[in-house]
Motif scaffolding. Structure first.
Motif, PDB file in Angstrom:
ATOM      1  N   ARG A 175       0.910  -1.289   0.095  1.00 43.92           N
ATOM      2  CA  ARG A 175      -0.051   0.103  -0.080  1.00 43.92           C
ATOM      3  C   ARG A 175       0.809   1.387   0.017  1.00 43.92           C
ATOM      4  O   ARG A 175       0.258   2.362  -0.251  1.00 43.92           O
ATOM      5  CB  ARG A 175      -0.871   0.156   1.258  1.00 43.92           C
ATOM      6  CG  ARG A 175      -1.864  -1.227   1.224  1.00 43.92           C
ATOM      7  CD  ARG A 175      -2.967  -1.113   2.212  1.00 43.92           C
ATOM      8  NE  ARG A 175      -3.814  -2.334   2.388  1.00 43.92           N
ATOM      9  CZ  ARG A 175      -4.768  -2.784   1.322  1.00 43.92           C
ATOM     10  NH1 ARG A 175      -4.864  -1.837   0.427  1.00 43.92           N
ATOM     11  NH2 ARG A 175      -5.156  -3.631   1.489  1.00 43.92           N
ATOM     12  N   ALA A 182       6.431   5.205  -6.340  1.00 45.35           N
ATOM     13  CA  ALA A 182       5.190   5.809  -6.978  1.00 45.35           C
ATOM     14  C   ALA A 182       5.008   5.285  -8.530  1.00 45.35           C
ATOM     15  O   ALA A 182       3.919   5.153  -8.900  1.00 45.35           O
ATOM     16  CB  ALA A 182       5.554   7.583  -7.306  1.00 45.35           C
ATOM     17  N   ALA A 183       6.205   4.767  -9.187  1.00 44.62           N
ATOM     18  CA  ALA A 183       5.998   4.244 -10.307  1.00 44.62           C
ATOM     19  C   ALA A 183       5.367   2.843 -10.393  1.00 44.62           C
ATOM     20  O   ALA A 183       4.646   2.456 -11.417  1.00 44.62           O
ATOM     21  CB  ALA A 183       7.417   3.873 -10.836  1.00 44.62           C
ATOM     22  N   TYR A 184       5.365   2.253  -9.383  1.00 44.61           N
ATOM     23  CA  TYR A 184       4.462   0.984  -9.356  1.00 44.61           C
ATOM     24  C   TYR A 184       2.683   1.294  -9.083  1.00 44.61           C
ATOM     25  O   TYR A 184       1.988   0.449  -8.837  1.00 44.61           O
ATOM     26  CB  TYR A 184       4.894   0.216  -8.346  1.00 44.61           C
ATOM     27  CG  TYR A 184       6.304  -0.376  -8.949  1.00 44.61           C
ATOM     28  CD1 TYR A 184       6.568  -0.674 -10.043  1.00 44.61           C
ATOM     29  CD2 TYR A 184       7.205  -0.768  -8.026  1.00 44.61           C
ATOM     30  CE1 TYR A 184       8.029  -1.034 -10.460  1.00 44.61           C
ATOM     31  CE2 TYR A 184       8.455  -1.150  -8.190  1.00 44.61           C
ATOM     32  CZ  TYR A 184       8.790  -1.425  -9.609  1.00 44.61           C
ATOM     33  OH  TYR A 184      10.216  -2.053  -9.928  1.00 44.61           O
ATOM     34  N   ARG A 185       2.512   2.582  -8.636  1.00 50.54           N
ATOM     35  CA  ARG A 185       1.083   3.131  -8.565  1.00 50.54           C
ATOM     36  C   ARG A 185       0.492   2.044  -7.506  1.00 50.54           C
ATOM     37  O   ARG A 185      -0.313   1.316  -7.569  1.00 50.54           O
ATOM     38  CB  ARG A 185       0.144   3.090  -9.696  1.00 50.54           C
ATOM     39  CG  ARG A 185       1.068   4.153 -10.820  1.00 50.54           C
ATOM     40  CD  ARG A 185       0.205   3.944 -12.300  1.00 50.54           C
ATOM     41  NE  ARG A 185       0.610   2.560 -12.768  1.00 50.54           N
ATOM     42  CZ  ARG A 185      -0.214   2.192 -13.800  1.00 50.54           C
ATOM     43  NH1 ARG A 185      -1.175   2.786 -14.023  1.00 50.54           N
ATOM     44  NH2 ARG A 185       0.161   0.981 -14.100  1.00 50.54           N
ATOM     45  N   TYR A 228      -0.545  -2.305  -5.031  1.00 53.62           N
ATOM     46  CA  TYR A 228      -0.447  -3.440  -5.813  1.00 53.62           C
ATOM     47  C   TYR A 228       0.010  -4.692  -5.259  1.00 53.62           C
ATOM     48  O   TYR A 228       0.263  -4.673  -4.038  1.00 53.62           O
ATOM     49  CB  TYR A 228       0.593  -3.267  -6.960  1.00 53.62           C
ATOM     50  CG  TYR A 228       2.045  -2.673  -6.131  1.00 53.62           C
ATOM     51  CD1 TYR A 228       2.941  -3.772  -6.098  1.00 53.62           C
ATOM     52  CD2 TYR A 228       2.435  -1.476  -5.920  1.00 53.62           C
ATOM     53  CE1 TYR A 228       4.349  -3.312  -5.541  1.00 53.62           C
ATOM     54  CE2 TYR A 228       3.558  -1.100  -5.295  1.00 53.62           C
ATOM     55  CZ  TYR A 228       4.703  -2.013  -5.093  1.00 53.62           C
ATOM     56  OH  TYR A 228       5.850  -1.807  -4.643  1.00 53.62           O
ATOM     57  N   THR A 288      -4.940  -8.236  -8.724  1.00 52.89           N
ATOM     58  CA  THR A 288      -5.511  -6.971  -8.546  1.00 52.89           C
ATOM     59  C   THR A 288      -6.536  -6.943  -7.193  1.00 52.89           C
ATOM     60  O   THR A 288      -6.972  -7.793  -6.702  1.00 52.89           O
ATOM     61  CB  THR A 288      -6.535  -6.548  -9.618  1.00 52.89           C
ATOM     62  OG1 THR A 288      -7.584  -7.482  -9.851  1.00 52.89           O
ATOM     63  CG2 THR A 288      -5.782  -6.440 -11.040  1.00 52.89           C
ATOM     64  N   GLU A 315       1.903  -4.943 -17.725  1.00 52.36           N
ATOM     65  CA  GLU A 315       2.395  -3.480 -17.123  1.00 52.36           C
ATOM     66  C   GLU A 315       2.455  -3.657 -15.474  1.00 52.36           C
ATOM     67  O   GLU A 315       1.491  -4.221 -14.791  1.00 52.36           O
ATOM     68  CB  GLU A 315       1.192  -2.444 -17.469  1.00 52.36           C
ATOM     69  CG  GLU A 315       1.981  -1.145 -17.204  1.00 52.36           C
ATOM     70  CD  GLU A 315       0.965  -0.101 -17.646  1.00 52.36           C
ATOM     71  OE1 GLU A 315       0.448  -0.010 -18.836  1.00 52.36           O
ATOM     72  OE2 GLU A 315       0.666   1.057 -16.790  1.00 52.36           O
ATOM     73  N   GLY A 371       4.042  -1.139 -13.620  1.00 52.65           N
ATOM     74  CA  GLY A 371       3.962   0.314 -13.266  1.00 52.65           C
ATOM     75  C   GLY A 371       4.179   1.261 -14.552  1.00 52.65           C
ATOM     76  O   GLY A 371       3.881   0.718 -15.646  1.00 52.65           O
ATOM     77  N   ARG A 372       4.359   2.507 -13.998  1.00 53.07           N
ATOM     78  CA  ARG A 372       4.512   3.405 -15.252  1.00 53.07           C
ATOM     79  C   ARG A 372       5.120   4.583 -14.691  1.00 53.07           C
ATOM     80  O   ARG A 372       5.256   5.249 -13.781  1.00 53.07           O
ATOM     81  CB  ARG A 372       2.917   4.033 -15.447  1.00 53.07           C
ATOM     82  CG  ARG A 372       3.062   5.147 -16.678  1.00 53.07           C
ATOM     83  CD  ARG A 372       1.389   5.252 -17.221  1.00 53.07           C
ATOM     84  NE  ARG A 372       0.847   4.210 -17.902  1.00 53.07           N
ATOM     85  CZ  ARG A 372       0.982   4.080 -19.178  1.00 53.07           C
ATOM     86  NH1 ARG A 372       1.542   4.751 -19.816  1.00 53.07           N
ATOM     87  NH2 ARG A 372       0.378   2.990 -19.920  1.00 53.07           N
ATOM     88  N   THR A 373       5.951   5.103 -15.629  1.00 52.65           N
ATOM     89  CA  THR A 373       6.758   6.453 -15.336  1.00 52.65           C
ATOM     90  C   THR A 373       6.401   7.406 -16.563  1.00 52.65           C
ATOM     91  O   THR A 373       5.882   7.190 -17.516  1.00 52.65           O
ATOM     92  CB  THR A 373       8.383   5.865 -15.421  1.00 52.65           C
ATOM     93  OG1 THR A 373       8.910   5.740 -16.769  1.00 52.65           O
ATOM     94  CG2 THR A 373       8.795   4.728 -14.599  1.00 52.65           C
ATOM     95  N   ASP A 374       7.264   8.566 -16.175  1.00 53.21           N
ATOM     96  CA  ASP A 374       6.975   9.667 -17.279  1.00 53.21           C
ATOM     97  C   ASP A 374       7.560   9.157 -18.826  1.00 53.21           C
ATOM     98  O   ASP A 374       6.927   9.676 -19.661  1.00 53.21           O
ATOM     99  CB  ASP A 374       7.768  10.805 -17.091  1.00 53.21           C
ATOM    100  CG  ASP A 374       7.192  11.528 -15.737  1.00 53.21           C
ATOM    101  OD1 ASP A 374       6.139  11.415 -15.293  1.00 53.21           O
ATOM    102  OD2 ASP A 374       8.094  12.147 -15.291  1.00 53.21           O
TER     103      ASP A 374
END
Ligand SMILES: [Zn+2]
Length: 131
Positions: free
Chosen positions: A66, A70-73, A76, A94, A110, A112-115
């Motif tokens: 929890r 941050a990249a892993y949002r 998860y 999920t 996916e 995570g997400r970065t710029d």
């Protein structure tokens, strides 16, 4: 077989819908390791070779993260999964953690997400396809 360009992609193999990981097996003591390595961490032998796992495993332990990078949002799900004699840490699922003993299948997704865009890697899904 195609090597996928992702996080840890050098260890991920995809053949159609089947995803496997590359592990190292020691000829001297039969220990197995992931990620692959040149020297056995159990007996220090260099008589090792790389081989693919199967595409299915069983959850050893799982948790919902929890507060994480941050990249892993977060939140998860992270799980330790036993696959062909190795215990690997995997993203996947999920909402809720997997129950220990849940049969899972390897895939690519996916994590995570970065710029710069999505972070792709190996992931797990429950064999029954519920998550
Ligand atoms: Zn060994």
């Amino acid at each position: 077989m195609t090597t996928v360009e992702t996080v840890g992609g050098e260890w991920i193999r995809r053949d159609g819908d089947n995803v496997t990981l590359t592990i190292t097996r020691c000829h001297a003591c039969d220990a197995r390791w992931f990620p692959p390595r040149d020297v056995c961490s159990h007996c220090a032998s260099t008589d090792v070779h790389d081989e693919p796992t199967g595409d299915r495993g069983v959850v050893y332990a799982s948790t919902v993260v929890r507060a994480g990078p941050a990249a892993y949002r977060p939140p998860y799900v992270l799980s330790y999964v036993d696959i062909d004699g190795v215990r690997v840490l995997a993203h996947g699922g999920t909402g809720e953690a997997f129950a220990p003993g849940t049969p899972v299948r390897l895939g690519i997704g996916e994590i995570g997400r970065t710029d710069a865009g999505p972070l792709m890697s190996y992931v797990i899904t429950a064999e029954d396809g519920a998550r």
